[in-house]
Design a protein around this motif. Sequence first.
Motif, PDB file in Angstrom:
ATOM      1  N   ASP A 135     -39.492   0.782  34.385  1.00  0.00           N
ATOM      2  CA  ASP A 135     -38.763   2.397  34.552  1.00  0.00           C
ATOM      3  C   ASP A 135     -37.353   1.669  33.455  1.00  0.00           C
ATOM      4  O   ASP A 135     -35.887   1.489  34.280  1.00  0.00           O
ATOM      5  N   THR A 136     -37.292   1.262  32.109  1.00  0.00           N
ATOM      6  CA  THR A 136     -36.467   0.292  31.868  1.00  0.00           C
ATOM      7  C   THR A 136     -36.002   1.038  30.475  1.00  0.00           C
ATOM      8  O   THR A 136     -37.257   1.226  29.254  1.00  0.00           O
ATOM      9  N   ASP A 137     -34.958   1.775  29.970  1.00  0.00           N
ATOM     10  CA  ASP A 137     -34.499   1.560  27.920  1.00  0.00           C
ATOM     11  C   ASP A 137     -35.166   0.508  27.547  1.00  0.00           C
ATOM     12  O   ASP A 137     -35.263  -1.057  28.587  1.00  0.00           O
ATOM     13  N   CYS A 138     -35.629   0.575  26.206  1.00  0.00           N
ATOM     14  CA  CYS A 138     -35.343  -0.085  25.119  1.00  0.00           C
ATOM     15  C   CYS A 138     -34.987  -1.318  25.863  1.00  0.00           C
ATOM     16  O   CYS A 138     -33.527  -1.180  25.443  1.00  0.00           O
ATOM     17  N   THR A 139     -35.028  -2.907  25.754  1.00  0.00           N
ATOM     18  CA  THR A 139     -34.707  -4.277  26.316  1.00  0.00           C
ATOM     19  C   THR A 139     -33.693  -4.310  24.770  1.00  0.00           C
ATOM     20  O   THR A 139     -32.828  -5.220  24.662  1.00  0.00           O
ATOM     21  N   ARG A 140     -34.584  -4.054  23.945  1.00  0.00           N
ATOM     22  CA  ARG A 140     -34.193  -4.225  22.222  1.00  0.00           C
ATOM     23  C   ARG A 140     -32.638  -3.995  21.832  1.00  0.00           C
ATOM     24  O   ARG A 140     -32.227  -4.237  20.893  1.00  0.00           O
ATOM     25  N   CYS A 141     -32.798  -2.620  22.296  1.00  0.00           N
ATOM     26  CA  CYS A 141     -31.485  -1.939  22.321  1.00  0.00           C
ATOM     27  C   CYS A 141     -30.098  -2.546  23.282  1.00  0.00           C
ATOM     28  O   CYS A 141     -29.726  -2.808  22.437  1.00  0.00           O
ATOM     29  N   ALA A 142     -31.165  -2.624  24.106  1.00  0.00           N
ATOM     30  CA  ALA A 142     -30.097  -3.525  24.933  1.00  0.00           C
ATOM     31  C   ALA A 142     -29.020  -4.597  24.562  1.00  0.00           C
ATOM     32  O   ALA A 142     -28.664  -5.291  24.426  1.00  0.00           O
ATOM     33  N   ARG A 143     -30.452  -5.225  23.648  1.00  0.00           N
ATOM     34  CA  ARG A 143     -29.309  -6.399  22.825  1.00  0.00           C
ATOM     35  C   ARG A 143     -29.415  -6.942  21.850  1.00  0.00           C
ATOM     36  O   ARG A 143     -28.771  -7.112  20.717  1.00  0.00           O
ATOM     37  N   GLY A 144     -29.616  -5.118  21.155  1.00  0.00           N
ATOM     38  CA  GLY A 144     -28.603  -4.784  19.984  1.00  0.00           C
ATOM     39  C   GLY A 144     -29.772  -4.924  18.799  1.00  0.00           C
ATOM     40  O   GLY A 144     -29.690  -6.296  17.294  1.00  0.00           O
ATOM     41  N   LYS A 145     -31.209  -5.715  19.088  1.00  0.00           N
ATOM     42  CA  LYS A 145     -32.675  -6.332  17.647  1.00  0.00           C
ATOM     43  C   LYS A 145     -33.286  -5.137  17.400  1.00  0.00           C
ATOM     44  O   LYS A 145     -33.648  -5.263  16.977  1.00  0.00           O
ATOM     45  N   CYS A 146     -33.174  -3.802  18.218  1.00  0.00           N
ATOM     46  CA  CYS A 146     -34.111  -2.851  17.322  1.00  0.00           C
ATOM     47  C   CYS A 146     -33.290  -1.848  16.271  1.00  0.00           C
ATOM     48  O   CYS A 146     -32.355  -1.821  15.935  1.00  0.00           O
ATOM     49  N   LYS A 147     -34.630  -1.627  15.445  1.00  0.00           N
ATOM     50  CA  LYS A 147     -34.599  -0.895  14.813  1.00  0.00           C
ATOM     51  C   LYS A 147     -35.048  -0.184  14.043  1.00  0.00           C
ATOM     52  O   LYS A 147     -35.299   0.646  13.686  1.00  0.00           O
ATOM     53  N   LYS A 148     -35.934   0.783  15.595  1.00  0.00           N
ATOM     54  CA  LYS A 148     -36.388   1.662  15.764  1.00  0.00           C
ATOM     55  C   LYS A 148     -35.483   3.210  16.093  1.00  0.00           C
ATOM     56  O   LYS A 148     -35.329   4.157  15.585  1.00  0.00           O
ATOM     57  N   HIS A 149     -34.805   1.996  17.329  1.00  0.00           N
ATOM     58  CA  HIS A 149     -33.942   3.606  17.325  1.00  0.00           C
ATOM     59  C   HIS A 149     -32.466   3.680  17.038  1.00  0.00           C
ATOM     60  O   HIS A 149     -31.966   2.853  16.910  1.00  0.00           O
TER      61      HIS A 149
END
Length: 55
Positions: free
Chosen positions: A41-55
Amino acid sequence: MFGRKAAEKLDDAAATLHRRYGKAGDAVANAVITPARRQIDTDCTRCARGKCKKH
């Protein structure tokens, strides 16, 4: 069942598969990683760290 660190590892593994193998990596990630990731139950952790390229 799983925590934030497990979510980070799964998100990073999916990103690595995507980066190295493109659509084939996405297919593997969707088949193998996604079922385990849905239990967390955690959102995309890569988004939270500023590393997501999908969202």
